[in-house]
Design a protein around this motif. Structure first.
Motif, PDB file in Angstrom:
ATOM      1  N   GLN A 164      32.768  12.501  46.934  1.00 58.14           N
ATOM      2  CA  GLN A 164      31.800  11.913  47.860  1.00 58.14           C
ATOM      3  C   GLN A 164      32.433  11.404  49.152  1.00 58.14           C
ATOM      4  O   GLN A 164      31.860  11.557  50.225  1.00 58.14           O
ATOM      5  CB  GLN A 164      31.039  10.786  47.165  1.00 58.14           C
ATOM      6  N   GLU A 165      33.626  10.840  49.055  1.00 59.98           N
ATOM      7  CA  GLU A 165      34.234  10.238  50.234  1.00 59.98           C
ATOM      8  C   GLU A 165      35.086  11.211  51.049  1.00 59.98           C
ATOM      9  O   GLU A 165      35.255  11.021  52.248  1.00 59.98           O
ATOM     10  CB  GLU A 165      35.102   9.040  49.827  1.00 59.98           C
ATOM     11  N   THR A 166      35.623  12.230  50.393  1.00 57.27           N
ATOM     12  CA  THR A 166      36.571  13.110  51.076  1.00 57.27           C
ATOM     13  C   THR A 166      36.040  14.532  51.205  1.00 57.27           C
ATOM     14  O   THR A 166      35.867  15.043  52.312  1.00 57.27           O
ATOM     15  CB  THR A 166      37.930  13.120  50.338  1.00 57.27           C
ATOM     16  N   PHE A 167      35.792  15.175  50.081  1.00 60.08           N
ATOM     17  CA  PHE A 167      35.442  16.595  50.114  1.00 60.08           C
ATOM     18  C   PHE A 167      34.040  16.863  50.649  1.00 60.08           C
ATOM     19  O   PHE A 167      33.856  17.735  51.504  1.00 60.08           O
ATOM     20  CB  PHE A 167      35.586  17.236  48.720  1.00 60.08           C
ATOM     21  N   PHE A 168      33.029  16.156  50.143  1.00 67.56           N
ATOM     22  CA  PHE A 168      31.656  16.455  50.542  1.00 67.56           C
ATOM     23  C   PHE A 168      31.453  16.391  52.053  1.00 67.56           C
ATOM     24  O   PHE A 168      30.894  17.326  52.639  1.00 67.56           O
ATOM     25  CB  PHE A 168      30.658  15.553  49.804  1.00 67.56           C
ATOM     26  N   PRO A 169      31.932  15.327  52.740  1.00 62.09           N
ATOM     27  CA  PRO A 169      31.762  15.317  54.203  1.00 62.09           C
ATOM     28  C   PRO A 169      32.478  16.480  54.898  1.00 62.09           C
ATOM     29  O   PRO A 169      31.948  17.059  55.847  1.00 62.09           O
ATOM     30  CB  PRO A 169      32.376  13.977  54.634  1.00 62.09           C
TER      31      PRO A 169
END
Length: 186
Positions: A164-169
């Motif tokens: 959620q914090e690294t890959f998704f964005p």
């Protein structure tokens, strides 16, 4: 002169202690990748489930994807696996597995038992692709854009926080860039 020689072990100990102390503050997840901004290395490897099927880096181009290096021998990969299953079910981005320095039979059995989060499994028995990618160990993941360029490398297990914090964005950003590039080409 003999007294000076007695201080050599002390000096060596202090120097070694300095480097070990400094190493405590390094984050292995933030290791730079020499391949970020470069194409996925050329490879021609077998599909994990079917040795008669050959996969190349060119087969993967055309969409944003994650390459995840894993092995049945890797405890952190076992921790990561349920999270990859959840991410895979979201159908946001394909995850291509690179079965790294492993045996085919146990790898297939584990995926059959635990579930298979991968859209495609690449069998890297000798570790050549892993070596070309600069893999330090499993798990490691690479985010690749629609042109086959490695845009991000992550060493360590992906869990929901990392997703959620690294890959998704980053995935959303790369998908946006791909859509804009496609729009300009039309």
């Amino acid at each position: 002169m003999k007294k000076l020689v007695l201080f050599i072990p002390l000096v060596l100990f202090v120097v070694l202690g300095f480097f070990l102390f400094k190493g405590l503050y390094l984050n292995p997840k933030e290791l730079d990748s020499a391949l970020e901004g470069r194409p996925v290395p050329d490879f021609k490897l077998e599909k994990l489930e079917d040795a008669a099927v050959t996969i190349t880096n060119h087969d993967l181009k055309g969409q944003v994807y994650i390459m995840n290096v894993w092995g049945t021998w890797c405890p952190s990969c076992k921790y990561e696996h349920p999270y990859l299953m959840k991410i895979s079910r979201q159908n946001i981005v394909p995850i291509y597995g690179i079965n790294y320095r492993d045996e085919r039979g146990p790898a297939i059995a584990e995926l059959n038992r635990q579930g298979d989060p991968y859209s495609l499994n690449i069998y890297d028995h000798d570790g050549r692709l892993g070596l070309d990618l600069g893999v330090y160990g499993a798990p490691e993941s690479f985010l690749v854009d629609h042109n086959g360029i490695i845009r991000f490398r992550y060493a360590g297990p992906i869990d929901m926080r990392v997703w959620q914090e690294t890959f998704f964005p980053k995935v959303q950003q790369l998908k946006q860039e791909a859509a804009e590039a496609e729009g300009k080409a039309s």
